[in-house]
Enzyme design. Sequence first.
Site, PDB file in Angstrom:
ATOM      1  N   GLY A 207     -34.254 -15.253  21.734  1.00 52.17           N
ATOM      2  CA  GLY A 207     -35.602 -16.176  22.371  1.00 52.17           C
ATOM      3  C   GLY A 207     -36.700 -15.507  21.521  1.00 52.17           C
ATOM      4  O   GLY A 207     -36.959 -14.363  21.109  1.00 52.17           O
ATOM      5  N   CYS A 208     -37.916 -16.194  21.491  1.00 52.57           N
ATOM      6  CA  CYS A 208     -38.919 -15.726  20.967  1.00 52.57           C
ATOM      7  C   CYS A 208     -39.691 -14.549  21.490  1.00 52.57           C
ATOM      8  O   CYS A 208     -40.041 -13.572  20.858  1.00 52.57           O
ATOM      9  CB  CYS A 208     -40.061 -16.927  20.779  1.00 52.57           C
ATOM     10  SG  CYS A 208     -40.466 -18.016  22.343  1.00 52.57           S
ATOM     11  N   TYR A 209     -39.841 -14.550  22.835  1.00 50.61           N
ATOM     12  CA  TYR A 209     -40.505 -13.587  23.567  1.00 50.61           C
ATOM     13  C   TYR A 209     -39.564 -12.181  23.368  1.00 50.61           C
ATOM     14  O   TYR A 209     -40.033 -11.096  22.999  1.00 50.61           O
ATOM     15  CB  TYR A 209     -40.704 -13.637  24.953  1.00 50.61           C
ATOM     16  CG  TYR A 209     -41.936 -14.464  25.312  1.00 50.61           C
ATOM     17  CD1 TYR A 209     -43.133 -14.280  25.133  1.00 50.61           C
ATOM     18  CD2 TYR A 209     -41.734 -15.665  26.155  1.00 50.61           C
ATOM     19  CE1 TYR A 209     -44.199 -14.767  25.392  1.00 50.61           C
ATOM     20  CE2 TYR A 209     -42.872 -16.302  26.499  1.00 50.61           C
ATOM     21  CZ  TYR A 209     -43.978 -16.145  26.074  1.00 50.61           C
ATOM     22  OH  TYR A 209     -45.442 -16.719  26.404  1.00 50.61           O
TER      23      TYR A 209
ATOM     24  N   THR B 190     -37.586 -11.499  20.604  1.00 54.43           N
ATOM     25  CA  THR B 190     -37.590 -11.018  19.568  1.00 54.43           C
ATOM     26  C   THR B 190     -38.972 -10.302  19.293  1.00 54.43           C
ATOM     27  O   THR B 190     -38.921  -9.113  18.610  1.00 54.43           O
ATOM     28  CB  THR B 190     -37.424 -12.144  18.742  1.00 54.43           C
ATOM     29  OG1 THR B 190     -36.520 -12.821  18.670  1.00 54.43           O
ATOM     30  CG2 THR B 190     -37.915 -11.844  16.933  1.00 54.43           C
ATOM     31  N   SER B 191     -40.127 -10.618  19.744  1.00 57.30           N
ATOM     32  CA  SER B 191     -41.311  -9.978  19.749  1.00 57.30           C
ATOM     33  C   SER B 191     -41.398  -8.849  20.416  1.00 57.30           C
ATOM     34  O   SER B 191     -42.049  -8.065  20.181  1.00 57.30           O
ATOM     35  CB  SER B 191     -42.429 -10.997  20.201  1.00 57.30           C
ATOM     36  OG  SER B 191     -42.510 -11.045  21.599  1.00 57.30           O
TER      37      SER B 191
END
Length: 346
Positions: free
Chosen positions: A149-151, A153-154
Amino acid sequence: MMIKTAIAGASGYTGLELVKLISNHPKASLEAVTSNSYQGKAFTDIFPSMRGFESLVCTPFDAVALSSKVDVVFLALPHKVSMAFAPKLIDQGIKVIDLSADFRFDDAKAYEAVYQPHTAPKLLEESVYGLCELNRDRIRSARIIGNPGCYPTSILLPLVPLLKEKLISPQGLISDSKSGVSGAGRSLSLTTHFCEVNESFGPYKVGNHRHTPEINEVLTKAAGEPVSLTFVPHLVPVTRGMVSTIYAQTCENVAEKQIREALNKWYENEPFIRILPPDKFPNMSHIKGTNCCDIGFHLEPESGRLILVSGIDNLLKGASGQAVQNMNIMFDIDEKAGLDWVQTPL
């Protein structure tokens, strides 16, 4: 060799980004796009910006038909839907890169606690978590990838090296994360309506966001002991981009130099990780349209509190760009292929 690809669920934002990336990829071709809601429609009717670049028509999903056309399928489908599609593709000898959460977890119970009963648990056991910089060796030989997911990954890219190097405590981790509205997808929703989002800012799903178990599972493996990160997501009135500000407590006598050396050691040969110079921090405008993750940090010497800041484009490194990076690794081609350019520099 050209890698033949298809995209299932091509009518969403991540589907569009995949079409753009594959259309410009030197070693891959797009052979099919599927969409149940838009079947029979030209892709350019859904996204007119692609006129002159793509001529495909959306078709219903058919794993048997795809087996004679493609090597890999990107599943740009909603959570809980991909698990019904993936086994059919694997049975046909097609590799799968799933952009939903359905194949991201090692523990089926952790998935089921926030989603639903898993209907393909054997395939879940086989899937590889597609955080490219940390799982590259396993990705190379995988048949199915759970694209992060994007969150997560960050948050994971800055934290995992420091946990593995025992430079920060696994306890008391906090991430205050902000995302552009495209992270919510293309489906209509009151919470992402223009009038609700414009000139507005606030947290959502505090204490119960479904990405939290995904993050904690990976951090726990990195730390070698249970980790429970406090995660607070926020929606900001921009289209794309994501910045996470993460707070951690350093271990005793850890200096700023050690933090920088560790991050540089882990990521010095990674084309899409940019460790920023001292006193420089990520900005949404600087990562938009790239597959990069920018990481900056500040250590408070008196308290030992480390402030990490990471920035990604939620639709690229947080979704479709990372999916193409996974494909490149799986098929043993240049990892940067199709990704070493900036789509939207302004």
